[in-house]
Design a protein around this motif. Structure first.
Motif, PDB file in Angstrom:
ATOM      1  N   GLY A  31       0.813  -1.208   0.000  1.00  0.00           N
ATOM      2  CA  GLY A  31       0.000   0.000   0.000  1.00  0.00           C
ATOM      3  C   GLY A  31       0.841   1.250   0.000  1.00  0.00           C
ATOM      4  N   ARG A  32       0.300   2.303   0.582  1.00  0.00           N
ATOM      5  CA  ARG A  32       1.006   3.576   0.605  1.00  0.00           C
ATOM      6  C   ARG A  32       0.479   4.439   1.749  1.00  0.00           C
ATOM      7  N   VAL A  33       1.280   5.447   2.124  1.00  0.00           N
ATOM      8  CA  VAL A  33       0.909   6.388   3.173  1.00  0.00           C
ATOM      9  C   VAL A  33       1.318   7.780   2.722  1.00  0.00           C
ATOM     10  N   GLY A  34       0.537   8.789   3.102  1.00  0.00           N
ATOM     11  CA  GLY A  34       0.871  10.162   2.749  1.00  0.00           C
ATOM     12  C   GLY A  34       0.159  11.163   3.635  1.00  0.00           C
ATOM     13  N   ASN A  35       0.613  12.398   3.544  1.00  0.00           N
ATOM     14  CA  ASN A  35      -0.043  13.526   4.221  1.00  0.00           C
ATOM     15  C   ASN A  35      -1.017  14.199   3.263  1.00  0.00           C
ATOM     16  N   ASP A  36      -2.076  14.772   3.817  1.00  0.00           N
ATOM     17  CA  ASP A  36      -2.895  15.696   3.061  1.00  0.00           C
ATOM     18  C   ASP A  36      -3.465  16.727   4.034  1.00  0.00           C
ATOM     19  N   GLY A  37      -4.376  17.536   3.575  1.00  0.00           N
ATOM     20  CA  GLY A  37      -4.899  18.599   4.414  1.00  0.00           C
ATOM     21  C   GLY A  37      -5.750  18.129   5.570  1.00  0.00           C
ATOM     22  N   GLU A  43      -3.389   3.493   2.644  1.00  0.00           N
ATOM     23  CA  GLU A  43      -4.071   2.488   1.833  1.00  0.00           C
ATOM     24  C   GLU A  43      -3.350   1.166   2.045  1.00  0.00           C
ATOM     25  N   LEU A  44      -4.098   0.129   2.429  1.00  0.00           N
ATOM     26  CA  LEU A  44      -3.491  -1.144   2.819  1.00  0.00           C
ATOM     27  C   LEU A  44      -4.090  -2.301   2.035  1.00  0.00           C
ATOM     28  N   GLU A  45      -3.223  -3.254   1.723  1.00  0.00           N
ATOM     29  CA  GLU A  45      -3.674  -4.494   1.098  1.00  0.00           C
ATOM     30  C   GLU A  45      -2.916  -5.638   1.741  1.00  0.00           C
ATOM     31  N   GLY A  46      -3.649  -6.705   2.100  1.00  0.00           N
ATOM     32  CA  GLY A  46      -3.012  -7.848   2.734  1.00  0.00           C
ATOM     33  C   GLY A  46      -4.027  -8.731   3.414  1.00  0.00           C
ATOM     34  N   ASP A  47      -3.542  -9.722   4.150  1.00  0.00           N
ATOM     35  CA  ASP A  47      -4.429 -10.652   4.848  1.00  0.00           C
ATOM     36  C   ASP A  47      -5.184  -9.930   5.950  1.00  0.00           C
ATOM     37  N   ARG A  74     -12.372   2.137   6.104  1.00  0.00           N
ATOM     38  CA  ARG A  74     -13.417   1.655   5.198  1.00  0.00           C
ATOM     39  C   ARG A  74     -12.777   0.774   4.127  1.00  0.00           C
ATOM     40  N   ARG A  75     -13.589  -0.066   3.575  1.00  0.00           N
ATOM     41  CA  ARG A  75     -13.097  -0.951   2.517  1.00  0.00           C
ATOM     42  C   ARG A  75     -12.845  -0.148   1.241  1.00  0.00           C
ATOM     43  N   GLY A  76     -11.904  -0.583   0.472  1.00  0.00           N
ATOM     44  CA  GLY A  76     -11.620   0.082  -0.786  1.00  0.00           C
ATOM     45  C   GLY A  76     -10.609  -0.702  -1.588  1.00  0.00           C
ATOM     46  N   ALA A  77     -10.568  -0.431  -2.852  1.00  0.00           N
ATOM     47  CA  ALA A  77      -9.646  -1.135  -3.737  1.00  0.00           C
ATOM     48  C   ALA A  77      -8.244  -0.552  -3.606  1.00  0.00           C
ATOM     49  N   VAL A  78      -7.267  -1.418  -3.391  1.00  0.00           N
ATOM     50  CA  VAL A  78      -5.866  -1.012  -3.298  1.00  0.00           C
ATOM     51  C   VAL A  78      -5.069  -1.937  -4.211  1.00  0.00           C
ATOM     52  N   HIS A  79      -4.282  -1.346  -5.069  1.00  0.00           N
ATOM     53  CA  HIS A  79      -3.444  -2.143  -5.967  1.00  0.00           C
ATOM     54  C   HIS A  79      -2.014  -1.612  -5.848  1.00  0.00           C
ATOM     55  N   ALA A  80      -1.201  -2.330  -5.115  1.00  0.00           N
ATOM     56  CA  ALA A  80       0.157  -1.847  -4.880  1.00  0.00           C
ATOM     57  C   ALA A  80       1.108  -3.021  -4.738  1.00  0.00           C
TER      58      ALA A  80
END
Length: 752
Positions: A31-37, A43-47, A74-80
């Motif tokens: 997945g990935r991690v970032g800052n925003d306002g 965003e995570l993907e895994g078991d 919440r659930r969501g699509a992650v492709h990483a």
């Protein structure tokens, strides 16, 4: 399985993204991690079990400087493939929180002192766990290009550390070193900047030092001539200077430092801590004239650590300004305005974006009583008991000004601004309001302000277009501030004792008993009103208040203060009796303390606000248990507490030969007993059994201790301040809480 995680709170500038990166990679998540306002997004993907473990550790093991307020998933699509830290997103209004500036951590100090380390004696060493934050942030999200570090390109070594997930400086935005800067500069003296600065101090010179939130002025704390000269050049009057010491051992050589005092000195905010002065303390008399306490602080930047080590002695460190103007932080302005004060300047090329004075605290009841909330504390938010549905600006008071921005349940109290009595301070106020609005993405729809029409903060409120104005009575704001500070919204007996505030009836209040909640109040009692001969002049000359109290006590023999002031005493007494515009009536508790200070010979004039009352408190005999009685009457349903009874007892006791220390103690105890008596009577009337104490008079810990004990013994639940000062610096939080409560009620009832 893919999940989208949102983390809100103080999660930028505290090493949160590197922490998330490390946690996710250890668990084998993509997945990935970032800052925003809004904070940090993940965003995570895994078991599923591994994601559950991630979410558990996310809050349990968060970085020490983080303050997580909410995690939503919440659930969501992650492709990483793998896990990455992505560039910050800046779209939309900022809703994230900003970290205060944090004192240098132990790891960075170890590097600073290690000759083998590449940052040995580097005065700007920092990492994700410490260093500048609020004072260098230009905008959010918190990334290097949006800070004052943007002009310093990372060298190859710093670049490697910044991108190494195993390094303590992984994504540390102020990362720097001797190769890439910032760098020190000494102006007005020769040699190495640090060695030359120490030489200036040891030679008795005045050194201007650029710190985190502005410039300070420094001399050796033991050099009486240098301290007196600094006081003269700065036009400081008798107001005490703060003293910086190298460590706790040095602090203990100057003051009595108990466990609470030590904990406050070592707090990561590194405030100035007011502590009892040792009789043998090697501190010049001119540092804190007439004070039994010293304001001590430990170094909070690498520069301070190095300067203290090279000087090998405690130093005065007071704000770099003239008289009551705001602390200077712009290099050019500092060099120009401090040229007649400082003999040399220890400066550097890292810009300061937001000025911030040092915070000040005092130990009480095993914890901190906040006297000034600024560097190290602001802008950590307070939580409003009733969330506002619209965005609020609370403009604050005239003296010890702060302002407050509110959005939802968050209330952001500004750093200490100062007294809005001159153009430079007011300009700083307006600029800081604008900066905070941008930083937190707030466009005020509701503006709360004091009732006083001449306060510059009120006048500023009245100039703002397209907002709803909410006037808030000064003492109601004090009590609302105490309620908000304690997470309370219900009705209480509010005791608001301070110097002066504009009353709902247009007179000068200051010794008030209110029945209040956040939205409304009624005046239930007050100290009996007395004239203030000469108006504002009576604030600067406490002997005038002694004359005013004695003007209506013709049977009392004239005390020594009358003889000291000769013909003026008779003139002022006549003015007090005549009343009118030359002697407006006030119920002020602060003016009662001034009168007694003059009567016992503490002082007839002051050079800073509250000086007479502060010195009267210090004078009190700690072994004296007695207290003077005072009457309480009723006037049209209002309780009226007699300050004149206390004054009469003071004069009689002095005439009978009682010493000033005994008289001071008995007076303090008498005021506390009078407060308890009035609260008992109001409980009988209202059924309320919770008391909120607020207003600058309750900075007096002798009065506060006696009042607390008396109220608790009488069965009351008592609320006092914790996160914001009891003085006028807490007014803005109270105004915001009142505006939010009224907005909440209005929206609930379907009105605006």
């Amino acid at each position: 399985m893919g999940v989208l995680v949102r983390v809100e709170g103080i999660v930028q500038g505290v090493g949160f993204r590197p922490f998330v990166y490390g946690l996710a990679t250890r668990l084998g998540l993509s997945g990935r991690v970032g800052n925003d306002g809004h904070g940090v997004f993940v965003e995570l993907e895994g078991d599923r079990p591994l994601i559950r473990e991630f979410l558990h550790r996310l809050e349990r093991d968060a970085p020490p400087l983080a303050a997580i307020e909410r995690v939503t998933v919440r659930r969501g699509a992650v492709h990483a493939a793998g896990f990455t830290i992505v560039p910050s997103a800046s779209a939309g209004a900022s809703r994230t929180l900003v970290s205060p500036d944090i004192a240098t951590c132990a790891d960075c100090l170890a590097e600073l002192r290690d000759p083998a380390d590449r940052r040995y004696r580097y005065p700007f060493v920092n990492c994700v766990n410490c260093g500048p934050r609020l004072t260098i942030v230009r905008a959010m999200p918190y990334d290097r290009p949006l800070t004052t570090m943007s002009g310093f390109a990372m060298c190859a070594d710093c670049h490697t550390e910044y991108h190494d997930p195993a390094d303590r400086r992984f994504h540390a935005q102020p990362i720097c070193c001797p190769s890439c800067g910032p760098r020190l500069k000494l102006v007005g003296a020769t040699g190495d900047p640090l060695v030359g600065s120490a030489r200036v101090l040891r030679a008795g010179g005045v050194l201007a030092v650029k710190g985190l939130g502005g410039y300070h002025l420094s001399v050796l704390a033991s050099d009486d001539r240098a301290a007196a000269e600094l006081r003269r050049r700065k036009r400081r009057g008798d107001k005490p200077f703060a003293v910086m010491v190298a460590d706790l051992d040095a602090a203990r050589r100057l003051c009595e430092v108990d466990a609470t005092g030590a904990a406050l000195l070592k707090d990561r905010a590194r405030p100035v801590v007011l502590l009892p002065r040792r009789p043998d303390a090697a501190v010049a008399d001119a540092v804190a004239p007439g004070q039994r306490r010293l304001g001590l602080m430990l170094p909070y930047t690498p520069l301070h650590h190095l300067l203290l080590a090279d000087t090998a002695a405690p130093i005065v460190l007071t704000s770099g300004n003239v008289a009551d103007e705001p602390i200077l932080y712009d290099d050019r302005a500092a060099l120009e305005n401090l040229a007649g004060i400082a003999d040399a300047f220890l400066t550097h090329d890292r810009p300061i974006h937001l000025r911030a004075d040092d915070s000040v605290v005092r130990p009480f009841d095993g914890k901190a009583m906040v006297v000034r909330r600024s560097r190290g504390h602001s802008p950590r938010p307070c939580t409003l008991p009733l969330a506002t549905t619209r965005q609020v600006l609370a403009c604050g008071a005239e003296l010890k000004n702060t302002f407050c921005l509110a959005k939802g349940a968050h209330a952001f109290v500004s750093p200490h601004i100062g007294d809005l009595e001159n153009w430079p301070t007011f300009r700083s106020y307006v600029e800081t309001v604008r900066h905070f609005c941008g930083l937190f993405g707030i466009r005020p729809e509701v503006v709360a302000h004091d009732l006083h029409p001449e306060y510059l903060s009120t006048k500023h409120a009245l100039t703002l277009p397209d907002v709803e104005l909410v006037p808030v009575q000064h003492h109601h704001a004090h009590i609302a501030s105490c309620l908000a500070d304690n997470g309370e919204s219900g009705r209480v007996i509010g005791v608001a004792f301070d110097g002066l505030g504009y009353g709902a009836d247009g007179t000068l209040w200051g010794g008030e008993f209110l029945l209040a909640d956040l939205a409304s109040f009624e005046r239930a009692g007050h100290l009996a009103r007395v004239p203030m001969p000469g108006g504002a002049m009576a604030v600067r000359q406490p002997w005038r208040m002694a004359a005013a109290y004695l003007a209506d006590l013709p049977d009392v023999e004239a005390p020594p203060v009358a003889a000291r002031n000769g013909p003026r005493w008779r003139q002022v007494t006549a003015l007090a009796r005549a009343g009118g515009l030359g002697a407006p009536l006030t119920s002020s508790a602060g003016r009662l303390f001034d009168a007694v200070a003059a009567l016992v010979g503490v002082r007839d004039t002051v050079t800073y606000e509250g000086q007479a009352a502060i010195e009267l408190e210090q004078l009190a005999d700690p072994h004296e248990k007695g207290g003077y009685p005072a009457g309480v009457s009723r006037d049209g349903g209002l309780l009226v507490a007699s300050g004149a009874d206390l004054v009469r007892a003071v004069v009689a006791d002095l005439a009978a030969g009682a010493g000033p220390a005994v008289v001071s103690a008995r007076f303090h105890h008498g005021v506390a007993e009078l407060i308890v008596r009035c609260c008992r009577l109001l409980r009988e009337d209202s059924g309320l059994a919770t008391v909120a104490l607020s207003g600058g008079v309750f900075q007096n810990v002798l009065l506060l201790r006696r009042t607390l004990d008396g109220l608790r013994a009488a069965g009351f639940r008592v609320l006092t301040h914790a996160a914001v000062p009891v003085n006028d610096a807490g007014i803005s939080l109270g105004q915001a809480a009142v505006a939010a409560a009224r907005d909440h009620i209005g929206r609930s009832s379907g009105t605006s």
